[in-house]
Scaffold this motif. Structure first.
Motif, short mmCIF file in Angstrom:
data_model
loop_
_atom_site.label_atom_id
_atom_site.label_comp_id
_atom_site.label_asym_id
_atom_site.label_seq_id
_atom_site.Cartn_x
_atom_site.Cartn_y
_atom_site.Cartn_z
N HIS A 14 0.84 -1.21 0.00
CA HIS A 14 0.00 0.00 0.00
C HIS A 14 0.87 1.26 0.00
O HIS A 14 0.59 2.23 0.71
N LYS A 16 1.30 3.73 -1.89
CA LYS A 16 0.76 5.04 -2.31
C LYS A 16 -0.16 5.66 -1.27
O LYS A 16 -0.64 6.77 -1.44
N ASP A 17 -0.36 4.96 -0.16
CA ASP A 17 -1.21 5.45 0.90
C ASP A 17 -0.38 6.28 1.88
O ASP A 17 -0.06 5.84 2.98
N ASP A 19 0.67 10.49 3.34
CA ASP A 19 0.11 11.82 3.59
C ASP A 19 0.87 12.92 2.86
O ASP A 19 1.07 14.00 3.40
N GLU A 43 6.45 8.13 7.67
CA GLU A 43 6.52 7.53 6.34
C GLU A 43 7.96 7.45 5.83
O GLU A 43 8.34 6.48 5.17
#
Length: 195
Positions: A14, A16-17, A19, A43
């Motif tokens: 995931h 591309k998830d 902020d 991240e």
């Protein structure tokens, strides 16, 4: 003025998830975006994003490593190009990321671990020692050779302190020696990307 960017890491689930704003993509980098990321963000620490100048992203984009390739990043620290090459390989094939400076090699190892690459060997060797082991071995070699550093003056004003009039000639000589060893490690028909 350099354009700051970041890359997403497709080795993470995931990926591309995040902020961060993903609207300004980098045309030559599938997972590259224009914008600034914090090295202290979760991240970044978890290896989902890697901050990198767009000009540095271009080198691995040109190398275009394919899953299954054997790739050498000869002057790899701190690891921006190596992380991008590892992402291109998708944990298939082999990436040897080398850094001759021990302190910088440790930073390289930390960055490679953070992105979750499983097919990477970190080495802390001189190019001539590597050439003895890897003669004619690599499909692709990236050489981002140490240079006289004028490009760093805009980002790090203290870089001016070690510069002197003979420094560019010394760097050119060192780069030639590095390239002579790199060529020995390239397979026939392989590609060397010199930055």
């Amino acid at each position: 003025k350099s354009v700051i960017g970041f890359r997403l890491n497709p080795l993470k689930r995931h990926y591309k998830d995040v902020d961060y704003d993903l609207t300004a993509s980098v045309p030559f980098s599938q997972d590259g975006f224009i914008g600034k990321v914090s090295g202290r963000s979760l991240e970044h620490q978890a290896g989902y994003v890697y901050s990198q100048d767009l000009s540095a992203m271009y080198v691995a984009a040109v190398a275009n490593a394919q899953p299954g390739d054997k790739v050498l990043d000869l002057c790899a620290a701190p690891g921006g190009k190596s992380t991008q090459l590892a992402e291109q390989l998708n944990n298939q094939g082999l990436l040897v990321s080398n850094e001759i400076n021990t302190k910088r090699a440790k930073i390289l190892a930390e960055n490679m671990e953070r992105i979750g690459a499983k097919n990477v060997i970190i080495t802390n060797e001189s190019p001539d020692n590597l050439a003895k082991v890897f003669k004619g071995y690599f499909d692709k070699i990236v050489v981002d050779a140490p240079c006289s550093g004028e490009g760093m003056f805009r980002k790090d004003h203290s870089a001016v302190k070690y510069w002197h009039k003979d420094y560019p000639a010394e760097c050119a000589h060192r780069q030639k020696l590095i390239l002579e060893e790199a060529i020995k490690m390239l397979k026939t028909g392989g590609e060397l990307v010199y930055s």
